[in-house]
Design an enzyme around this catalytic site. Structure first.
Site: not given
Length: 267
Positions: A121-122, A139
């Site tokens: 994520h991100d 992440g």
């Protein structure tokens, strides 16, 4: 022009499909996705809500794009995966959407993500990067343009990998890998990415300057801050300025040199 959808594919009516999109058997595309022109979604791939995919991308067999982040702090907000154009995303790649409301996991243009790559994520990947089989990004990881990650490279969250950096297979990264440098083992560097720089069209003068910068950072009696200050006065190339800026912005610190590394000279 038209799309080509296998009858077993499951596509929500609230999906925006471009022209000449090909969707293979048993693929699933959820509501709210955008699939750009001339994309190919191969059999058993799953594209989850919040996935915005540009034109000319190939999504491989069994890949999962846009699943919820593996983050205990995620509470189900609206976040995205944004993918540019011309990417090859091969079998069983997983790319998770961002964990924060309104934010995005971002993949640029013309990247090659090989079998089993995970993008957390991100994370942000630039353009023309290559991630070899089973590379794993935590992440908020950042991967610069034209970086090359060898197979099974493991990258801790919030780590940055610079432009045209390269890792040998099986590397573990918990610190930043500066642009143009070669990483291996765990948080170690062993020279510059000479072949990659040459292929990218860097001049002999520029490659020599990057080699000199590497030696000043790792093989002089100066600490990193002192080495960067000396580089500012010694070189006036944009590539060196980029290297200085990257290192100066590091929050996790940069990889250290393997003391057993040879003193490879530029050809």
């Amino acid at each position: 022009m038209s799309t080509h959808i296998h009858p077993t594919a499951v596509i929500d009516p609230a999906t925006d499909l471009g022209v000449e999109v090909r969707v293979g058997p048993y693929a699933v595309i959820e509501a709210g996705c955008v699939i750009g022109d001339y994309c190919e979604v191969r059999a058993h791939a799953v594209i989850c809500r919040g996935s915005l995919i540009g034109p000319h991308n190939q999504i491989g067999y069994g890949a999962v794009i846009g699943a919820e982040p593996q983050d205990y702090g995620y509470k189900g907000g609206h976040s995205r995966v944004e993918i540019g154009s011309g990417n090859k995303i091969r079998e069983y790649v997983t790319i998770h959407r961002a964990s924060r409301e309104g934010s995005a996991t971002s993949i640029g243009n013309d990247n090659f993500l090989m079998v089993g790559v995970h993008v957390g994520h991100d994370a942000r990947i630039g353009d023309h990067a290559i991630l070899a089989n089973n590379s794993l990004l935590g992440g908020f990881v950042e991967v610069g343009d034209r970086a090359f990650l060898g197979g099974a490279t493991i990258v801790h969250q919030h780590v940055r990998i610079g432009r045209l950096a390269i890792t040998r297979g099986g590397m573990g990264l918990g610190m930043d890998l500066p642009p143009y440098f070669m990483g291996f083992e765990v948080n170690r560097v062993a020279g510059i990415n000479r072949i990659g720089l040459r292929r990218a069209g860097f001049s002999h003068e520029t490659r020599r300057a990057i080699q000199a910068a590497y030696e000043l950072i790792y093989r002089s009696d100066l600490n990193v801050s002192q080495a960067l200050e000396e580089l500012r006065g010694k070189f006036h190339l944009p590539e060196i300025a980029h290297l200085i800026e990257f290192i100066g912005q590091s929050k996790r610190g940069i990889c250290r040199e393997n003391k057993g590394a040879g003193t490879e000279e530029e050809e």
